[in-house]
Design an enzyme around this catalytic site. Structure first.
Site, mmCIF file in Angstrom:
data_model
loop_
_atom_site.group_PDB
_atom_site.id
_atom_site.type_symbol
_atom_site.label_atom_id
_atom_site.label_comp_id
_atom_site.label_asym_id
_atom_site.label_seq_id
_atom_site.Cartn_x
_atom_site.Cartn_y
_atom_site.Cartn_z
ATOM 1 N N CYS A 244 54.396 22.877 28.648
ATOM 2 C CA CYS A 244 54.716 21.634 30.120
ATOM 3 C C CYS A 244 56.270 21.328 29.734
ATOM 4 C CB CYS A 244 53.771 21.044 31.125
ATOM 5 S SG CYS A 244 53.366 19.706 30.400
ATOM 6 N N CYS B 225 47.510 15.452 30.301
ATOM 7 C CA CYS B 225 48.882 14.422 30.710
ATOM 8 C C CYS B 225 46.920 13.362 29.787
ATOM 9 C CB CYS B 225 48.776 14.065 31.199
ATOM 10 S SG CYS B 225 50.137 15.183 32.162
#
Length: 146
Positions: A33, A102
């Protein structure tokens, strides 16, 4: 989609920037990402007396970086080593499944920074910190837009 705490740490991140007198610096990234987290620690004795971060990524990446730094600032190295992505997510009142990576990245950034600290001391960090692995999106595929 995001909790109030996630939005607060995204719009008002704590501990942002570089630390000029850092004695530990770590950087991790997620190739899938493009999120990149860099952390700076000032460690005195066995205590993380100051911490800063710079994150390039989505809102969840910024929020997890901010929360992770808040959770370890003023703590011992051993306490920081016990930080988990689950603890970061819980402190933020959760993350959507596609954003769990994350929190993993934030945990790995802390470990990468502590690994750098040990290397600077001439100590092999692997027995203490463990092997660092690239965070992955897992089955969800992940999306890094806010």
């Amino acid at each position: 989609m995001y909790s109030e705490k996630v939005m607060d740490h995204f719009t008002n991140p704590r501990n942002v920037g570089e630390l000029a007198d850092a004695n530990a610096v770590g950087e991790v990234g997620n190739a899938k990402c493009g999120d990149i987290m860099k952390m700076y620690f000032k460690i005195e004795g066995d205590v993380i007396t100051d911490v800063r971060f710079k994150t390039f990524g989505c809102g969840a990446a910024i929020a997890t970086s901010s929360m992770a730094t808040e959770m370890i600032k003023g703590r011992t190295i051993q306490q920081a080593l016990q930080l988990t992505n689950k603890a970061v997510m819980e402190a933020l009142d959760g993350l959507p499944p596609v954003k769990v990576h994350c929190s993993v990245l934030a945990e790995q950034a802390v470990k990468a920074t502590l690994s750098d600290y040990y290397r600077r001391q001439g100590i092999d960090p692997v027995p203490i910190v463990g092997e660092l692995h690239d965070p992955d999106h897992g089955e969800e595929g992940g999306s890094c837009g806010l």
